[in-house]
Design an enzyme around this catalytic site. Structure first.
Site, PDB file in Angstrom:
ATOM      1  N   ASP A  29      34.584  42.012 -77.450  1.00  0.00           N
ATOM      2  CA  ASP A  29      34.306  41.336 -78.708  1.00  0.00           C
ATOM      3  C   ASP A  29      35.636  40.817 -79.261  1.00  0.00           C
ATOM      4  OD1 ASP A  29      32.806  40.569 -81.050  1.00  0.00           O
ATOM      5  OD2 ASP A  29      33.731  42.275 -82.063  1.00  0.00           O
ATOM      6  N   ASP A  66      39.204  32.028-104.069  1.00  0.00           N
ATOM      7  CA  ASP A  66      38.830  32.735-102.840  1.00  0.00           C
ATOM      8  C   ASP A  66      39.940  33.718-102.476  1.00  0.00           C
ATOM      9  OD1 ASP A  66      38.141  33.547-100.280  1.00  0.00           O
ATOM     10  OD2 ASP A  66      37.664  31.536 -99.556  1.00  0.00           O
ATOM     11  N   GLU A  70      41.443  34.035 -95.453  1.00  0.00           N
ATOM     12  CA  GLU A  70      41.187  32.633 -95.115  1.00  0.00           C
ATOM     13  C   GLU A  70      41.425  31.733 -96.325  1.00  0.00           C
ATOM     14  OE1 GLU A  70      38.989  35.112 -94.574  1.00  0.00           O
ATOM     15  OE2 GLU A  70      38.354  35.064 -92.481  1.00  0.00           O
ATOM     16  N   PHE A  99      31.083  32.409-102.758  1.00  0.00           N
ATOM     17  CA  PHE A  99      30.443  32.419-101.450  1.00  0.00           C
ATOM     18  C   PHE A  99      29.288  33.413-101.472  1.00  0.00           C
ATOM     19  CE2 PHE A  99      29.784  34.303 -97.299  1.00  0.00           C
ATOM     20  CZ  PHE A  99      29.668  33.190 -96.489  1.00  0.00           C
ATOM     21  N   ARG A 104      26.259  30.216 -97.474  1.00  0.00           N
ATOM     22  CA  ARG A 104      27.342  30.115 -96.498  1.00  0.00           C
ATOM     23  C   ARG A 104      28.393  29.077 -96.910  1.00  0.00           C
ATOM     24  NH1 ARG A 104      25.791  28.872 -91.178  1.00  0.00           N
ATOM     25  NH2 ARG A 104      24.314  27.445 -92.080  1.00  0.00           N
ATOM     26  N   MET A 105      28.615  28.972 -98.217  1.00  0.00           N
ATOM     27  CA  MET A 105      29.654  28.084 -98.728  1.00  0.00           C
ATOM     28  C   MET A 105      30.092  28.565-100.107  1.00  0.00           C
ATOM     29  SD  MET A 105      27.600  24.612 -99.643  1.00  0.00           S
ATOM     30  CE  MET A 105      25.999  24.688-100.403  1.00  0.00           C
ATOM     31  N   SER A 106      31.219  28.046-100.543  1.00  0.00           N
ATOM     32  CA  SER A 106      31.732  28.324-101.876  1.00  0.00           C
ATOM     33  C   SER A 106      32.342  27.025-102.394  1.00  0.00           C
ATOM     34  CB  SER A 106      32.780  29.445-101.829  1.00  0.00           C
ATOM     35  OG  SER A 106      33.873  29.057-101.022  1.00  0.00           O
ATOM     36  N   LYS A 117      33.111  24.096 -99.740  1.00  0.00           N
ATOM     37  CA  LYS A 117      33.648  24.340 -98.400  1.00  0.00           C
ATOM     38  C   LYS A 117      32.823  25.455 -97.786  1.00  0.00           C
ATOM     39  CE  LYS A 117      36.967  28.030 -98.557  1.00  0.00           C
ATOM     40  NZ  LYS A 117      37.421  28.602 -99.775  1.00  0.00           N
TER      41      LYS A 117
END
Length: 197
Positions: A29, A66, A70, A99, A104-106, A117
């Site tokens: 993984d 954020d 990332e 988010f 699946r975005m913010s 994004k």
């Protein structure tokens, strides 16, 4: 079995130890095993006809609240590569959109501006819901980032997809050397990741 335990290898039976001698491929993984699991922004890739500074500005604005590695790396990349510095969030009248696993975005709302994004498919749905069309060149860029083992994020302002952010995972120290040792033993290593089917 005792020697294996001393080497921090857990085997459930002697038969498992014997079977291990027949192994010629090791599937691993990616996140947390090969990499540290905190991806970093390495490039802004604008869509056709979009200035890279416009993309970097929108990406940074969408990432100011954020606190993930990332998100912080996106703010730093825009600052270091495009000179986008200090922002007065109160003067901007910024309303951040957090988010969620569902969206699946913010992003951020700045008066009439709505910047988002996130995952390419989520941003594509968002752009279409705003009356826009997701550009084919941007879809190719997303695919190229994923095929190279990176993680693509897409940035949009309203109905316009602006471009992609390329995220790369940080590989753990010593992994390359360990893989080289396995290859010398005749064992091929294969990375498995949920980021790219």
């Amino acid at each position: 079995m005792d020697r294996m335990i001393q080497a921090n290898v857990i085997a459930t039976s002697g038969r498992a130890v014997e079977a291990a001698g027949d192994v010629d491929v090791l599937l691993l993984d990616k996140t947390g095993t090969i990499t540290l699991g905190n991806r970093q922004a390495v490039a802004f890739i604008p869509g056709e006809g979009v200035d890279i500074k416009v993309l970097a500005d929108a990406a940074q604005l969408a990432s100011l609240s954020d606190e993930t590695p990332e998100g912080r790396s996106i703010v730093v990349l825009a600052k270091e590569n495009h000179g986008l510095r200090e922002r007065d969030l109160h003067a901007l009248d910024a309303h951040f959109v957090p988010f969620t696993a569902q969206t699946r975005m913010s992003g951020v709302n700045l008066g009439d501006r709505q910047i988002r994004k996130g995952a390419a498919s989520a941003i594509e749905d968002y752009v279409q819901s705003q009356g826009g069309k997701f550009p084919d060149d941007l879809r190719r860029t997303v695919d190229q980032i994923a095929m190279a083992g990176g993680t693509p994020l897409v940035v949009a302002e309203g109905a316009h997809a602006l471009g992609a952010i390329q995220l790369k995972d940080i590989v753990k120290g010593g992994i390359k050397e360990r893989f080289a040792e396995l290859r010398k033993m005749g064992i091929k290593t294969v990375m498995i990741t949920g980021d790219n089917r």
